[in-house]
Scaffold this motif. Structure first.
Motif, PDB file in Angstrom:
ATOM      1  N   GLU A  87      83.353  67.750  50.302  1.00 41.46           N
ATOM      2  CA  GLU A  87      83.930  68.675  51.102  1.00 41.46           C
ATOM      3  C   GLU A  87      84.766  69.548  50.142  1.00 41.46           C
ATOM      4  N   ARG A 107      83.817  73.464  49.498  1.00 45.32           N
ATOM      5  CA  ARG A 107      84.887  74.525  49.667  1.00 45.32           C
ATOM      6  C   ARG A 107      85.136  75.261  48.568  1.00 45.32           C
ATOM      7  N   SER A 159      91.647  71.435  46.513  1.00 40.79           N
ATOM      8  CA  SER A 159      90.693  71.769  47.182  1.00 40.79           C
ATOM      9  C   SER A 159      90.750  72.793  47.763  1.00 40.79           C
ATOM     10  N   HIS A 160      92.611  73.010  47.815  1.00 38.65           N
ATOM     11  CA  HIS A 160      93.189  74.151  48.886  1.00 38.65           C
ATOM     12  C   HIS A 160      94.000  74.577  47.810  1.00 38.65           C
TER      13      HIS A 160
END
Length: 260
Positions: free
Chosen positions: A137, A141, A111-112
């Motif tokens: 999340e 995100r 997710s980053h």
């Protein structure tokens, strides 16, 4: 044997071969690739580890690397089969706990990634609260991202997905006041497809499975009706970029008939 495979791909001849394969890649690549990572436990056992967690962690790292290969090649959607409904009830409790933690770490890492979009596909209500929250999340995100779309199949089962889709259709139809007779007369494959966990996405063009196993294991049963399949002998953590590029090259050479 696994250790030998692990050490392959570090020499100059391998790098030269990879470079040549990349240059000769077909202009058209699959839009959607589904990956069934398998063989993590065997990998750990062959290397003498006392816990399957070593294999699952190595497999997760390999899947992150695999996604980079896909992104570099211009593939737009990748679905990873990480944890099935059967795994949740049949795996050893210690191994399962380790696996849940590893999946949570992988989801958070992905997710980053710049511009990657992560989506959980599967039933969240059957997962531990902590993992369900991490997956939620990660999905939220990255919701607005338009880069590589990564489906994480966690707590997933193809049969359950179809059941959930049909239930969703029935509930929606009931809310509109329609009768069962009207629903039966109007139900179409396209309608079911829209209510799957992957609704709105193109079906996978290519399904890859590692470790030499040749079965679907309840993965994307509906979506893979016209997919091409490619089976790799390498255990999950031993998958090499050359294996991936050969799969893409093999796919490009096939005559896809889509049931015709």
């Amino acid at each position: 044997m696994a250790r030998m495979r692990k050490n392959e791909g570090r020499g100059p001849l391998y790098r030269l071969y990879i470079s040549r394969l990349r240059r000769r890649m077909p202009a058209t690549v699959p839009h959607h690739v589904a990956m069934m990572i398998d063989g993590n436990r065997r990998w750990a056992r062959q290397l003498g580890f006392d816990s399957a967690a070593h294999g699952h962690r190595a497999g997760a790292a390999k899947m992150h690397e695999f996604l980079r290969w896909c992104d570099d090649l211009g593939i737009e959607v990748v679905s990873l089969y990480l944890l099935s409904n059967d795994n949740l009830v049949k795996r050893d409790s210690r191994e399962l706990q380790d696996l849940l933690e590893i999946i949570a770490e992988l989801a958070a890492e992905l997710s980053h990634e710049p511009n990657w979009r992560v989506k959980h596909v599967g039933r969240a209500d059957g997962l531990p609260t902590e993992l369900a929250e991490v997956l939620h999340e990660a999905t939220e995100r990255t919701r607005g991202h338009d880069g590589l779309h990564v489906n994480l199949a966690v707590g997933y089962g193809g049969r359950s997905e179809i059941v959930d889709a049909v239930r969703s259709i029935i509930a929606k139809h009931d809310q509109s006041g329609g009768s069962l007779e009207e629903l039966a007369a109007s139900l179409t494959p396209e309608q079911i497809g829209e209510h799957l966990y992957t609704g709105g996405q193109a079906d996978p063009d290519l399904v890859i499975r590692t470790s030499g196993e040749q079965r679907l294991s309840d993965f994307l049963l509906w979506q893979s009706a016209h997919s091409e399949f490619y089976f790799v002998e390498a255990l999950g953590p031993d998958l090499r970029e050359v294996d991936f590029l050969r799969a893409i090259r093999d796919f490009a050479a096939r005559d896809r008939r889509f049931g015709q």
